[in-house]
Structure formats: structure tokens, C-alpha cells
Design an enzyme around this catalytic site. Structure first.
Site, PDB file in Angstrom:
ATOM      1  N   PHE A 184      57.739  89.941  52.446  1.00 54.15           N
ATOM      2  CA  PHE A 184      58.659  89.931  51.312  1.00 54.15           C
ATOM      3  C   PHE A 184      59.662  88.784  51.399  1.00 54.15           C
ATOM      4  CE2 PHE A 184      57.323  94.433  51.169  1.00 54.15           C
ATOM      5  CZ  PHE A 184      56.887  94.453  49.860  1.00 54.15           C
ATOM      6  N   GLY A 185      60.201  88.542  52.610  1.00 57.07           N
ATOM      7  CA  GLY A 185      61.203  87.496  52.779  1.00 57.07           C
ATOM      8  C   GLY A 185      60.647  86.107  52.578  1.00 57.07           C
ATOM      9  N   GLU A 207      56.792 109.956  54.373  1.00 49.61           N
ATOM     10  CA  GLU A 207      55.691 109.702  53.446  1.00 49.61           C
ATOM     11  C   GLU A 207      54.335 110.014  54.085  1.00 49.61           C
ATOM     12  OE1 GLU A 207      57.853 106.460  50.515  1.00 49.61           O
ATOM     13  OE2 GLU A 207      56.783 105.722  52.260  1.00 49.61           O
TER      14      GLU A 207
END
Lengths: 457, 457
Positions: A19-20, A175
Site C-alpha cells: 500500500f505504501g 476475521e
């Protein structure tokens, strides 16, 4: 643009296309510098949905996209598939497997790795969930455990095979536990003749005093209650003290389990060591307020491998949002340097302020908790919000459509589309005489009253 | 239905849940006998689309469906995940890994395996394409070869990495070669900076005098012409004489290649040996006209592992249709026996007549050849017919929708949704200095005139 012009541009090396790194590469204007993005994989991975690949809900390609494809339309940008072994900050060089790259600016966005708090020998028995390979192995081991249980007559051994222990009660642990429970309770239970998957034990262990420690307490309580209703055994305030093959010690008990999953710790990529900067206990670099590494204004580190408290006193969390905002912030910082034709000291660059958009975690089918700003959501509505947000952030139209269809399918049919076992090995000797007719070894109480096949949902 | 009743039913053991085994299990009325379906995998595989998984077009779960799920609603039917090691015909027993099963009737539908015509040592260097694992490995090796080429400066080594040799010009070989060519020409070519995937060599070698030997000659000619236009080098009437690591000898030349794929021979599963029946050169059992094994009216063999000429003098082909029709035929034969309460001799059972629905093969994007009865189709229309038929026969609504979407996506975007490399290993030392800026090592003639990223389709 000619090669000559291009060679004159400063060179930014980005390590990691998570993501970064991706957020940086996408937002930086590559007319002002050329970029090389280095990753050991050929794909960007949408980690928030990785647990669904592990629990047979999604196929691996649904949550991955080739980095080359994502960044294809960007000029002056090159993608290199390579492993980073070290950073030679003195000489402005990155050491790769068998080669090296010179940089003018370096953005280290290599992400985290599963941390066993110094007990790395546990990794073999309690694998983590960081890559597609991890997810595929977990899926395989999980589905194989039920197949092995089907071939087993000893009730105790059967119960062990159908026991899954999840270590860590953060979003990933919650999750996973919720998805394991749904899989056993609503998907697998109709498909076996000698076992009843609804008797599966799912155990969630966390060292903190409640699940989802970063969420408001009432949402933690809601998650805990929902998981318990779905049959998950929860042990909070309980530390895991040892992990062996198929066995885990926590609190004052030892549990034998067919699968043990580690979702407890995130440590920084080991490459951070070579930067020589001060690091916290988990190995995260203590960066300057502009994400630069102390003493190296030309090196930035973002994402899971840094520790930073922003201008508002908020500790930037190790989530996708944190990494993405950091990537954009650093892109602006370097662009500012280039516009001013100077390598600014960190104090002269803007300091980062995290925009906290909230937190979300699914608990399983039709259940989730979410905090959006000060708004707290739970239940079905939070679940739909979770689905929508994750679809929106997934990279690639194809992936979005594909995931949406898998979700609709799973919701309507109580099936999971990726319930296939690949990478075959032998199941090993069965624990029962295979020749016995149907259901003889299953206690009557554990079965549906109606005959097999009569009930269909 | 009570367990007692169930135990009194005759027991049919089905080995293999491919097209033949599944077709049998689905059509046999399990009120008259109980069935155990044994497979070493947990899923039924739709083999006609396996090449698309190998060439990054589809995800593995798109073409596989859990056997338990497919047969879930059938009473008196059990699925067992196990490996078959031998058949003990004398004692009516099947030997599995670590157990055995008694049968009253046995249906052997274990399918074929890749055959190297006695040169099994070639398997290591020229893998075949039979399972999802095979497809995943091929996809990985193919995509890695381009990544390695991108890191290589020696033009000869680069060319070797970008060379793929397909051995065998039947439908699988033609489909693979066409798909490899499309991948290089229309998908990958925009994504690299140091190589031009359009310079990839795809070589198709076949020992027969034309491709698609079972098709009408004019369709073979069309396929050959279309493949050549797309850049595939075709050598018919050419035998492969040796295969070594990254090297294959055929005709009077030796070609070095990053990938060598074997699509030439199908042999029968080795379990057929233990049946003691007469077999043809490829190991296929010469069955009676009702598919029973000579001397064993209670054992049937169907699909790729049998050789049968039907009542009309047609040799039943080793394709999905042949196996499926055989499965249904055998279901009726056994049902007839049970109704008559007697084990009939093969001569007293109906003989099989194959209903030849035709043949089809894709050549790549918008191109296929098809023979439907006496009708011959080629080009775009044949391609659409191929797509429609394969969608219709795919097991599972989810899979159909998912595959349809992948196809529409690929057709519109010239991308492939499953272009991800899993099971990471190191790429090895790069053959060029990685630090060189963009495109410096690429000959100008091989590149687009416009700058990277300017052209987007």
C-alpha cells in the site's frame, strides 16, 4: 522523452509495492524524477482480504494485481522483480539479490513480517498470514484436516483434526476465527458422511484484556459476543507460552489442534536493520515527522516498518490507510525538495498528520464492527459497509467484479468458491477401516434427522 | 433411509471423479446401490480449460469444483479422498493408500497421465499439463522467464528465456501455443522496459503430418495458418529426439528454451496394470463393447484409459464427451443388472454407440476451429461457439459466471487476470547491471516509437 533526458532525472528507488510503495509511486509526478519500484513478488497484494483466500472464499488472483500492469501508464517508471538484501545508506545504494541500485532518494516500504516475539521456532508449527503462499498453505492444511478427520475413526483424533487455534485477537485473528467458524458451521457441514464439521472447535487466544484492542470497548464486546454465539472459544488475557507440532500451550492448558495460525505479532522487515536507525521493540524505525530516517533526509520509511506519532499526537497505525497516506506525504516531500533544488532537513519539510478514517473488522457472515470517525457501527450494516469499502479499495476493476460475484455467490448459496486443495501430498494412513458404510462412525446426535441429500439450503 | 437398509444395498466403487466418474455417479440411481467415489483430489477439474489457468487467463478455482459439493444432494453416496494403488480383482477389493474398499461393481475412471513414450526422464524438463498443480507450475515458470529476461543483458540469453517449445500438435498443444503467442503479443508487450515480449519465440512441434490430426484437413490448415500469422513457428512431421534441461532436439536442430511443455502423449493410469487385462501400446485397456473389463463383468473401465471401437465402427475418442457418454452407458448397464438381479455377461448388455458431437479447438483470441457433425466452422464464429460450449459444460454456476467475466475482461482489456507468480524462489543473479536506466539495453528497433505510457489500449 529521450534516454538522455531521462538519465539526467534524479532517481528514486522504492522498495516494496504494498500500500505504501504503490501509493507513493502513483502519486509522485515522474516528470520530475525517474522511479524504480522493487518488489520480490510480481504482484501487489490486497492484504485485508488475504484471510478470505485462506478460508477458501476467494481465489488468489482476485486480490492480487501485477505491479507492472498497475504502473504501466506511468512514464519514467521501471518495475524490477528482485529481493532486497540490504541498504548501503553511506553510498546511496540498495543491495539486491545479485545486483545493486543507486538512488538519489530511497523510499523503504517493505512492510512487516510475522513476529513470534523472539520464538522464531514457533513459525513452523503456527504459520502466519502475510503472502498468497501463506494463504494457500493455510487453505490447504485446513481443508486437508477435514478430509483426514473423515477418514479417522478415533473420536479424539477426529476432534483434534477439527480443532483450529488462532493466536492473536486483532482484526486478522477475529476475521480468521469468524471465517473458520462460518466455514465449518454453514459450508462444510453438509458435505461429509463420517464427521460433523459443526463439531469443529475454533479457539481464539489473545494476550490483551479484550479482542480488537484498538477499537472502542463496546465494539470489542460485540465482536466477542458474536464470535461466541458462532461457537468460537475465546481466551483473552491469555498468553501463548509454547507451540509445538500440532500443540499449543496457553493459560494453564495444552490444546492439540489440526491447525494453529499465528495472527499475533507484526515485526518490521529485517532490511530495516541495515539502515542503522533507532528502532522500537518490534523493530520499527523511529522516523522523523516527515518519515525520513534520522540522519538521512534522502531516505524515507513508511508503512508497517515505522513508528511515528503525528502532529496531533496520534500514533500512525500499521494499516493500509496509514501506509497510503504516508506514501502520498513522502511523494509531496520529495517533490518539494526537487522543486526547491535542495535536500531539505526534515524540520523544513511538512510534518505528517494522520487522517483517521476509522477501523473495521468482519466477524463473519453478516457481522462486522466499524468505527468511522466517532460513529460506531455493528452487525449487518457494518458488514455491508465493510464489503463496500473493501471493494472500493481493491486494485483493478476485474478484481472488484470478481470479488463481488464471489461474495454474492457465497452469501446466497452458503458455498465457498475456492474450496480446492492444490499441491497434493498423500493423506497418510486413515484412522478407520475405510470400508464401513455411511455414517456408521458418526454419533447419531451429531447428524441431521433427515437423510443425506434431503435437506438443501 | 436407515443404515440397515443402506448396508444391504450393493456397493459400487467409482475410481476417479473426472468426466467419466462424475457422469456415472450423477446418472446412477442411488436408491438401487450405494456408491463410493474415490479421488486423490478434493475437486473435479474441468480439463478443457486447464491451459487457460496455465497461461494466466483463469484462476485455479474457476475450473474446479469440490467433488463433495457436486454430489452433495445424492443419497447413499460417499466421497473419499484417497489414492488408489491397485485393484485386487480376484477379491473384489480396491487397495488405497493405507486402506481398502470392497465392491460389488467397480468403475475405473482414473483418466490418463502424460506419456513420454518410454522416455520418462524427459518429464523433469518438459512437464505435462494434467492437474491444477501442473498448470500453476507452468504459469509460474512462464511468467518468471519474462522477469528473468528483463534482468538479462545478453541478447542471446534473453532470447532463450523468451522461447517456449510446445511438443504435440493436438488440441492442447494448439491451444497452448496460441495462448502463449497472445500472451506475449497482446498482453505482456507493454509492461517491460528492457525486453520486448513480442520478440518471444513460440515453437510448436508435432510428429504427425499436420496439426489437429483428428480434425478435417482444411481445419488443420486453417489452424496452422492462423498460428503462423500470430508468430508461432510450426514444425509438423518432426519428432522430438531428446529433451534436456532447457534444451530440446527435434528434426535436425537443437533449440534452447526457457520453457518446454509436453502436450504430446496420453497414457493410461498405471492402476490399469493391476487389472490384468489386455492393453494397447499406450496402456489403454481393450474393453468389451459394454466397457466391462474382459473376464470381469463386474468391473468397468471408461474414459482416457480404455480403447474401444463402438457399434458403428467409430473409435471412442479420449475426450470429455467420450468419457461422459461412457459413464452414462455404464450406469444403465449396472442398473439393468440390478433390476434383473443378475450379473450379466457383456454380450447380454447393450453395446456402446458413441454420439459424435464434434471437435473444437481454440487457436487464440477470436480464432478457433470446430467440426459439429458435418459442419465445419472457423474463425470468430467458431471461437464464440467454443466459448459458449465450454461455459455450458463447466460445472457450477459460480464458475460459469466467473469464467465469463474473466473472458469478457480479457477480451476488452488485453489483460490476463491471473498474471501472478506464487511460490516464490529467488530469481538468481541478474545478467545485467540492474542500475542502468530505462530501455538502454533494448534495441531501438524492437520498441514502440512513442514514449512508455503514452500508448494505452
Amino acid at each position: 522523452m529521450s534516454t538522455t533526458q531521462e538519465n539526467q532525472l534524479p532517481h528514486i528507488v522504492v522498495l516494496g509495492a504494498g500500500f505504501g510503495g504503490l501509493s507513493f509511486a502513483r502519486s509522485f509526478p515522474t516528470t520530475k524524477a525517474r522511479i524504480t519500484v522493487v518488489d520480490r513478488q510480481n504482484h501487489h497484494l490486497f492484504q485485508p482480504l488475504l484471510y478470505q483466500v485462506a478460508t477458501a472464499g476467494l481465489a488468489a488472483p482476485d486480490i492480487a494485481q501485477p505491479i507492472r500492469t498497475i504502473l504501466r501508464d506511468k512514464p519514467n517508471l521501471e518495475v524490477l522483480m528482485a529481493e532486497v538484501t540490504a541498504v548501503d545508506a553511506e553510498n546511496h545504494r540498495v543491495v539486491l539479490d545479485g545486483g545493486e541500485l543507486h538512488y538519489d532518494y530511497l523510499v523503504v516500504a517493505l512492510g512487516g513480517k510475522t513476529s513470534y516475539f523472539g520464538k522464531d521456532e514457533w513459525a513452523e508449527y503456527a504459520p502466519g498470514l502475510k503472502s498468497l503462499d501463506d494463504a494457500m498453505r493455510l487453505r490447504r492444511n485446513l481443508l486437508l484436516a477435514y478430509e483426514r478427520a473423515e477418514r479417522e475413526s478415533d473420536p479424539e483424533k477426529r476432534q483434534v483434526l477439527m480443532t483450529t487455534v488462532v493466536v492473536g485477537g486483532g482484526p486478522t485473528g477475529v476475521e480468521l476465527a469468524g471465517s473458520f467458524a462460518d466455514l465449518a458451521q454453514t459450508v462444510l457441514y453438509r458435505d461429509f458422511d463420517h464427521i460433523d464439521p459443526r463439531e469443529a472447535r475454533i479457539i481464539l487466544v489473545d494476550g490483551g484484556d479484550r479482542l480488537l484492542g484498538n477499537f472502542p470497548p463496546e465494539l470489542s464486546a460485540h465482536a466477542e459476543k458474536t464470535l461466541r454465539v458462532r461457537g468460537v472459544e475465546i481466551y483473552t488475557g491469555t498468553r501463548v507460552t509454547d507451540v509445538r507440532a500440532g500443540e499449543v500451550d496457553f493459560g494453564d492448558q495444552t490444546v492439540q489442534a489440526g491447525n494453529i495460525v499465528w495472527a499475533a505479532g507484526v515485526g518490521a522487515s529485517p532490511v530495516t536493520e541495515s539502515l542503522g536507525a533507532e528502532r522500537d521493540r518490534a523493530g520499527r524505525i523511529l522516523v522523523e515527522p516527515d518519515f525520513s530516517v534520522p540522519g538521512h533526509p534522502e531516505i524515507f520509511a513508511i508503512g508497517d516498518l515505522v513508528s511515528l506519532t503525528d502532529t496531533k499526537g496520534v500514533k500512525v497505525p500499521g494499516v493500509a490507510q496509514g501506509a497510503m497516506q504516508a506514501g502520498e506525504h513522502v511523494a509531496k516531500a520529495i517533490e518539494g525538495d526537487l522543486d526547491l533544488k535542495t535536500l531539505r532537513e526534515p524540520g523544513l519539510r511538512p510534518a505528517f498528520a494522520y487522517w483517521d478514517k476509522g477501523d473495521m473488522a468482519t466477524i463473519g457472515r453478516s457481522a462486522a464492527v466499524a468505527r468511522i470517525g466517532k460513529l460506531k457501527l455493528r452487525g449487518w450494516f457494518a458488514w455491508v459497509a465493510w464489503l463496500a469499502l473493501h471493494l472500493a479499495f481493491l486494485v483493478g476493476l476485474r478484481n472488484r467484479i470478481s470479488v463481488l460475484i464471489q461474495w454474492i455467490y457465497a452469501y446466497c448459496t452458503y458455498k465457498r468458491g475456492a474450496r480446492i486443495i492444490m499441491g497434493m501430498t498423500r493423506l497418510g494412513p486413515p484412522g478407520r477401516q475405510l470400508d464401513k458404510p455411511h455414517r456408521e462412525t458418526v454419533p447419531a446426535a451429531g447428524r441431521d434427522p433427515e437423510p443425506v441429500g434431503a435437506g438443501s439450503r
